[in-house]
Enzyme design. Structure first.
Site, PDB file in Angstrom:
ATOM      1  N   GLY A  16       0.787  -1.246   0.000  1.00  0.00           N
ATOM      2  CA  GLY A  16       0.000   0.000   0.000  1.00  0.00           C
ATOM      3  C   GLY A  16       0.807   1.279   0.000  1.00  0.00           C
ATOM      4  O   GLY A  16       1.760   1.459  -0.769  1.00  0.00           O
ATOM      5  N   ARG A  38       6.036  -8.878   6.977  1.00  0.00           N
ATOM      6  CA  ARG A  38       6.122  -9.861   5.887  1.00  0.00           C
ATOM      7  C   ARG A  38       7.433  -9.668   5.119  1.00  0.00           C
ATOM      8  O   ARG A  38       7.515  -8.859   4.186  1.00  0.00           O
ATOM      9  CB  ARG A  38       4.916  -9.714   4.958  1.00  0.00           C
ATOM     10  N   ASP A  63       7.720  -5.988  13.917  1.00  0.00           N
ATOM     11  CA  ASP A  63       6.342  -5.764  14.334  1.00  0.00           C
ATOM     12  C   ASP A  63       6.363  -4.545  15.251  1.00  0.00           C
ATOM     13  O   ASP A  63       6.954  -4.603  16.339  1.00  0.00           O
ATOM     14  CB  ASP A  63       5.829  -7.006  15.087  1.00  0.00           C
ATOM     15  N   ASN A  90       4.002   4.861   9.113  1.00  0.00           N
ATOM     16  CA  ASN A  90       2.897   4.484   8.231  1.00  0.00           C
ATOM     17  C   ASN A  90       2.195   3.189   8.656  1.00  0.00           C
ATOM     18  O   ASN A  90       1.012   3.008   8.386  1.00  0.00           O
ATOM     19  CB  ASN A  90       3.454   4.350   6.803  1.00  0.00           C
ATOM     20  N   TYR A 156     -11.113   2.535  15.242  1.00  0.00           N
ATOM     21  CA  TYR A 156     -10.139   2.940  14.213  1.00  0.00           C
ATOM     22  C   TYR A 156     -10.058   4.476  14.159  1.00  0.00           C
ATOM     23  O   TYR A 156      -8.965   5.053  14.147  1.00  0.00           O
ATOM     24  CB  TYR A 156     -10.512   2.370  12.834  1.00  0.00           C
ATOM     25  N   LYS A 160      -6.869   7.260  14.880  1.00  0.00           N
ATOM     26  CA  LYS A 160      -6.392   8.319  13.975  1.00  0.00           C
ATOM     27  C   LYS A 160      -6.578   9.700  14.607  1.00  0.00           C
ATOM     28  O   LYS A 160      -5.812  10.622  14.310  1.00  0.00           O
ATOM     29  CB  LYS A 160      -7.074   8.206  12.610  1.00  0.00           C
ATOM     30  N   VAL A 189      -8.129   5.550   0.091  1.00  0.00           N
ATOM     31  CA  VAL A 189      -7.010   5.138  -0.774  1.00  0.00           C
ATOM     32  C   VAL A 189      -7.220   3.653  -1.066  1.00  0.00           C
ATOM     33  O   VAL A 189      -7.434   2.870  -0.133  1.00  0.00           O
ATOM     34  CB  VAL A 189      -5.645   5.290  -0.062  1.00  0.00           C
TER      35      VAL A 189
HETATM   36  P1  NAP Z   1      -2.087  -1.754   3.696  1.00  0.00           P
HETATM   37  O1  NAP Z   1      -1.968  -1.788   2.223  1.00  0.00           O
HETATM   38  O2  NAP Z   1      -2.863  -2.818   4.387  1.00  0.00           O
HETATM   39  O3  NAP Z   1      -0.622  -1.637   4.316  1.00  0.00           O
HETATM   40  C1  NAP Z   1      -0.445  -1.611   5.708  1.00  0.00           C
HETATM   41  C2  NAP Z   1       1.035  -1.757   6.012  1.00  0.00           C
HETATM   42  O4  NAP Z   1       1.207  -1.704   7.443  1.00  0.00           O
HETATM   43  C3  NAP Z   1       1.598  -3.089   5.542  1.00  0.00           C
HETATM   44  O5  NAP Z   1       2.875  -2.864   4.979  1.00  0.00           O
HETATM   45  C4  NAP Z   1       1.721  -3.899   6.818  1.00  0.00           C
HETATM   46  O6  NAP Z   1       2.853  -4.757   6.721  1.00  0.00           O
HETATM   47  C5  NAP Z   1       2.003  -2.794   7.841  1.00  0.00           C
HETATM   48  N1  NAP Z   1       1.693  -3.221   9.213  1.00  0.00           N
HETATM   49  C6  NAP Z   1       0.495  -3.523   9.745  1.00  0.00           C
HETATM   50  N2  NAP Z   1       0.634  -3.912  11.018  1.00  0.00           N
HETATM   51  C7  NAP Z   1       1.965  -3.839  11.298  1.00  0.00           C
HETATM   52  C8  NAP Z   1       2.752  -4.132  12.438  1.00  0.00           C
HETATM   53  N3  NAP Z   1       2.186  -4.566  13.582  1.00  0.00           N
HETATM   54  N4  NAP Z   1       4.094  -3.955  12.377  1.00  0.00           N
HETATM   55  C9  NAP Z   1       4.683  -3.525  11.236  1.00  0.00           C
HETATM   56  N5  NAP Z   1       3.984  -3.233  10.112  1.00  0.00           N
HETATM   57  C10 NAP Z   1       2.652  -3.405  10.150  1.00  0.00           C
HETATM   58  O7  NAP Z   1      -2.796  -0.367   4.167  1.00  0.00           O
HETATM   59  P2  NAP Z   1      -2.537   1.159   3.739  1.00  0.00           P
HETATM   60  O8  NAP Z   1      -3.822   1.675   3.226  1.00  0.00           O
HETATM   61  O9  NAP Z   1      -1.333   1.286   2.904  1.00  0.00           O
HETATM   62  O10 NAP Z   1      -2.307   1.797   5.177  1.00  0.00           O
HETATM   63  C11 NAP Z   1      -1.119   2.481   5.527  1.00  0.00           C
HETATM   64  C12 NAP Z   1      -1.452   3.581   6.533  1.00  0.00           C
HETATM   65  O11 NAP Z   1      -2.324   4.548   5.919  1.00  0.00           O
HETATM   66  C13 NAP Z   1      -2.167   3.094   7.790  1.00  0.00           C
HETATM   67  O12 NAP Z   1      -1.656   3.799   8.905  1.00  0.00           O
HETATM   68  C14 NAP Z   1      -3.623   3.488   7.528  1.00  0.00           C
HETATM   69  O13 NAP Z   1      -4.331   3.664   8.725  1.00  0.00           O
HETATM   70  C15 NAP Z   1      -3.428   4.795   6.765  1.00  0.00           C
HETATM   71  N6  NAP Z   1      -4.552   5.220   5.946  1.00  0.00           N
HETATM   72  C16 NAP Z   1      -5.089   4.410   4.983  1.00  0.00           C
HETATM   73  C17 NAP Z   1      -6.170   4.865   4.243  1.00  0.00           C
HETATM   74  C18 NAP Z   1      -6.818   4.022   3.170  1.00  0.00           C
HETATM   75  O14 NAP Z   1      -7.948   4.350   2.746  1.00  0.00           O
HETATM   76  N7  NAP Z   1      -6.189   2.977   2.698  1.00  0.00           N
HETATM   77  C19 NAP Z   1      -6.715   6.144   4.480  1.00  0.00           C
HETATM   78  C20 NAP Z   1      -6.146   6.935   5.459  1.00  0.00           C
HETATM   79  C21 NAP Z   1      -5.067   6.482   6.179  1.00  0.00           C
HETATM   80  P3  NAP Z   1       2.940  -6.268   7.277  1.00  0.00           P
HETATM   81  O15 NAP Z   1       1.553  -6.834   7.271  1.00  0.00           O
HETATM   82  O16 NAP Z   1       3.888  -6.925   6.320  1.00  0.00           O
HETATM   83  O17 NAP Z   1       3.525  -6.107   8.650  1.00  0.00           O
END
Ligand code: NAP
Length: 257
Positions: A16, A38, A63, A90, A156, A160, A189
């Site tokens: 992401g 991962r 982690d 992130n 959630y 934030k 996103v």
């Molecule tokens: P994503 O595609 O699911 O990616 C999330 C990332 O966080 C992955 O690389 C995952 O890696 C990592 N992660 C999760 N838990 C973790 C842990 N305990 N330790 C280390 N890494 C961890 O989601 P994304 O949309 O890119 O989200 C990234 C950020 O943007 C988040 O903070 C989310 O809240 C924020 N955000 C997202 C959106 C949206 O609509 N997508 C909107 C606003 C804000 P592993 O699983 O490999 O550890």
């Protein structure tokens, strides 16, 4: 300010927004410290980043919920990787979409441990070095969810809202040092975010984005790189970005299919 040759540490870089941010900094010739759980995905992103122009890449299987592991990872960085210039907090996730009074407590704990406590642990481990070295930039991933709570997503959204408070607090606490602090707050996103929220239910996840041209992870990455490459005296406190079809965390204009 150029990020060429600078060390950029990105948590959650395996997918992401984090992965797109790694590639965007790679194109600027940065040195990338990439962290996630991962390892396989991380190594794919590391190879892509080198191909894209990163000066060097160092990956950490981490982690962010594990406080000791976070501190150890930073303390044990090879000397040439220790001067982190940019930290992108992130790593984050959502779990479940349920009324608060019937929500799963394990889901709440996972979100709070990752999005709030994980961000704190990494910040606590990295920022003292920035203050001592006299430069650095922390970018925290916030969300429209932190501005306005949506139904069934209270925990959630609370994580934030906490990110917003922590971003503002850190900016106040580093005042008097050259360290900069930015919150980048996207709306919708299209990433694995909803797939993770619904534990692999792809049909339910795809409905989230139905009829909306969502932001791409690259859109967000571009803002992060922009914020970190302003002149040294400029601090971008907060950037709120949404798809044109989204006004806030509750209000969308969806195309009928
Ligand atoms: P994503 O595609 O699911 O990616 C999330 C990332 O966080 C992955 O690389 C995952 O890696 C990592 N992660 C999760 N838990 C973790 C842990 N305990 N330790 C280390 N890494 C961890 O989601 P994304 O949309 O890119 O989200 C990234 C950020 O943007 C988040 O903070 C989310 O809240 C924020 N955000 C997202 C959106 C949206 O609509 N997508 C909107 C606003 C804000 P592993 O699983 O490999 O550890």
């Amino acid at each position: 300010m150029s990020v060429k040759g600078k060390i950029v540490f990105i948590t959650g870089a395996s997918a992401g927004i984090g992965a797109a941010t790694a590639l965007a900094f790679a194109a600027e010739g940065a040195r990338l410290l990439l962290a996630a759980r991962r390892a396989g995905k991380l190594s794919e992103i590391a190879s892509a980043a080198l191909a894209r122009g990163a000066e060097a890449v160092h990956s950490i299987d981490l982690d962010v919920r594990d406080r000791r592991a976070v501190q150890k990872a930073i303390d044990e960085l090879p000397e040439e990787w220790s001067a982190i210039e940019v930290l992108v907090n992130n790593a984050g996730l959502s779990r479940g979409l349920e009324k608060l009074y019937v929500g799963k407590i394990e889901d709440w704990e996972e979100m709070i441990d990752t999005n709030v406590k994980g961000l704190l642990y990494v910040t606590r481990a990295v920022v003292p070095g920035m203050v001592v070295r006299g430069h650095g930039h922390v970018v925290n991933l916030g969300s429209t969810a932190g501005d306005l709570t949506y139904p069934n997503g209270a925990v959630y959204c609370a994580t934030k809202a906490a990110e917003r408070a922590l971003n503002d607090g850190l900016r106040q606490d580093v005042l008097g040092t050259p360290v900069r602090v930015t919150s980048v707050d996207p709306g919708m996103v299209e990433t694995d975010f909803s797939l993770v929220r619904f534990r692999g239910d792809s049909e339910r996840a795809s409905k989230v984005y139905k009829g909306v041209k969502a932001l791409t992870p690259e859109d967000v990455a571009e803002v992060i790189v922009w914020a970190t490459s302003r002149p040294a005296h400029v601090n971008i406190a907060r950037v709120l970005l949404t798809p044109v079809q989204q006004a806030n965390s509750l209000l969308f204009s969806r195309e009928e299919s």
